[in-house]
Design a protein around this motif. Structure first.
Motif, PDB file in Angstrom:
ATOM      1  N   HIS A 292      14.290  -8.091   6.026  1.00  0.00           N
ATOM      2  CA  HIS A 292      14.698  -7.573   6.892  1.00  0.00           C
ATOM      3  C   HIS A 292      14.443  -7.803   8.563  1.00  0.00           C
ATOM      4  O   HIS A 292      15.452  -7.909   9.378  1.00  0.00           O
ATOM      5  CB  HIS A 292      14.522  -5.702   6.741  1.00  0.00           C
TER       6      HIS A 292
ATOM      7  N   HIS B 277      17.082  -9.415  11.027  1.00  0.00           N
ATOM      8  CA  HIS B 277      16.843  -9.475  12.385  1.00  0.00           C
ATOM      9  C   HIS B 277      16.798 -10.953  13.229  1.00  0.00           C
ATOM     10  O   HIS B 277      16.156 -10.643  14.364  1.00  0.00           O
ATOM     11  CB  HIS B 277      16.056  -8.353  12.780  1.00  0.00           C
TER      12      HIS B 277
ATOM     13  N   HIS C 168      23.951  -8.090   8.551  1.00  0.00           N
ATOM     14  CA  HIS C 168      23.224  -6.716   8.782  1.00  0.00           C
ATOM     15  C   HIS C 168      23.639  -6.456  10.124  1.00  0.00           C
ATOM     16  O   HIS C 168      23.668  -4.960  10.185  1.00  0.00           O
ATOM     17  CB  HIS C 168      21.545  -7.287   9.025  1.00  0.00           C
TER      18      HIS C 168
ATOM     19  N   HIS D  23      24.195  -2.103  11.798  1.00  0.00           N
ATOM     20  CA  HIS D  23      23.615  -1.673  13.050  1.00  0.00           C
ATOM     21  C   HIS D  23      24.829  -1.208  13.939  1.00  0.00           C
ATOM     22  O   HIS D  23      24.810  -0.213  14.697  1.00  0.00           O
ATOM     23  CB  HIS D  23      22.881  -2.623  13.585  1.00  0.00           C
TER      24      HIS D  23
ATOM     25  N   HIS E 221      14.923   2.883  13.929  1.00  0.00           N
ATOM     26  CA  HIS E 221      15.170   1.680  13.685  1.00  0.00           C
ATOM     27  C   HIS E 221      16.770   1.445  14.364  1.00  0.00           C
ATOM     28  O   HIS E 221      17.042   0.543  14.887  1.00  0.00           O
ATOM     29  CB  HIS E 221      14.975   1.031  12.440  1.00  0.00           C
TER      30      HIS E 221
HETATM   31 ZN   LIG Z   1      17.900  -3.450  10.538  1.00  0.00          ZN
END
Ligand SMILES: [Zn+2]
Ligand SMILES: [Zn+2]
Ligand SMILES: [Zn+2]
Length: 339
Positions: free
Chosen positions: A200, A205, A223, A227, A305
């Motif tokens: 992750h 990221h 990912h 988001h 997050h």
């Molecule tokens: Zn994330």
């Protein structure tokens, strides 16, 4: 239901002015949270429309801070220059996947401003279908594999001829008893939680270079989309086909490192950890854990997050454990009056 404080909290405040509550205590809402709220903007409130008209306040607007000079109407988004969200950088009518690469420099900021709308990735209905996964599919595909492989590992450990270090020396090798299986399984789960953190943080990221169209597209696929649209329910868990490639890779690595049954036992524990992680992640987005429970805390932590510390912290999802040694733990807010 999506709010970390719970649905009840929002219902109790229905029809009231929440500007003070937004600044906290208990916590200050992020700029992204406020932007998120603008999506639900329904209209402006006329002074006479208030459900409980505060006596002696009509016309003065004292304390609301949202009165517009001149016309005396209240606005939910009084602090902003705009009530209508500005023109988005992408065309939501068209599939997003091939557009995001063109955002270049702007991609990183854009992708970390969450919106509440479903994402269309591909032109092709078939690819689009493959890119979506309901949470129970992950459970239904992998749970039988976990059960079957656990049984295989346990029964072959039960034959009693598994020994650790037997490739180096026959005399000092350590026999692995079948009752060790739960502990090896648990070790696999712990290893998974570390892997979950590392993937992750360092893969999902990793900031794609602004000039590289394909790396931005890949980031969005892996990912970024989660988001951009954190509550797109069909895109919360990992589709089994790409997942099995990753899982196959880790299986190969473990088989190389450990004698066969041991490698398998660690692997099956890790796989179980993965299934729990994906289910938990879905629950953190859609479930309503009771206040004070472990999951309630984790939900608030994961929302942070998504809305505030996307790049700096809160990378642990099923546990906060690894955020400690890696120093990415976002501490509970200690509310300060100033600022
Ligand atoms: Zn994330
Ligand atoms: Zn809140
Ligand atoms: Zn999430």
């Amino acid at each position: 239901r999506l709010h970390p404080g719970g649905e009840q909290l929002l219902r109790r405040r229905a029809g009231t002015d929440v500007s003070a509550a937004l600044d906290g205590p208990p916590h200050r809402h992020s700029a992204n949270a406020r932007r998120w709220l603008e999506q639900y903007y329904v209209g402006e409130l006329e002074p006479g429309d208030e459900q409980v008209p505060p006596r002696g306040r009509t016309g003065t607007g004292v304390g609301t801070g949202v009165e517009r000079p001149g016309d005396g109407t209240y606005s939910l988004c009084g602090h902003y220059n705009h009530c209508v969200p500005p023109q988005d950088l992408v065309d939501w009518q068209k599939p997003l996947l091939w557009q995001v690469g063109y955002l270049g420099e702007k991609y990183d900021e854009w992708v970390h401003q969450p919106v509440d709308r479903p994402i269309r990735l591909f032109h092709s209905d078939f690819l689009e279908f493959l890119s979506k996964t309901a949470w129970y599919v992950v459970f239904m595909v992998w749970t039988p594999v976990v059960l079957y492989l656990s049984w295989v590992s346990y029964t072959s450990l039960a034959q009693g001829n598994t020994r650790l270090f037997s490739s180096f020396t026959t005399e000092y090798s350590i026999p692995v008893h079948k009752y060790y299986f739960p502990f090896i399984f648990l070790l696999g789960m712990v290893l998974w939680s570390l892997l979950e953190y590392l993937i992750h943080r360092f893969v999902f990221h990793m900031k794609p270079p602004a000039s590289n169209y394909y790396l931005i597209t890949l980031h969005f696929l892996l990912h970024g989309q989660h988001h951009k649209s954190p509550f797109d329910s069909s895109r919360l868990v990992f589709p089994p086909v790409p997942a099995s490639l990753m899982i196959g890779f880790f299986y190969g690595v473990l088989r190389l490192l450990l004698p066969e049954v041991l490698g398998l036992s660690v692997f099956v524990g890790g796989l179980c950890g993965y299934v729990i992680y994906d289910m938990m992640h879905y629950y953190l987005h859609y479930g309503s854990p009771k206040k004070g429970t472990y999951l309630y805390g984790l939900k608030a932590y994961h929302v942070k997050h998504h809305f505030e510390h996307q790049k700096s912290g809160s990378f642990g999802i099923s546990t906060r454990f690894w955020d400690y040694p890696f120093r990415t733990l976002i501490p509970e807010e200690t509310f300060k009056k100033e600022d």
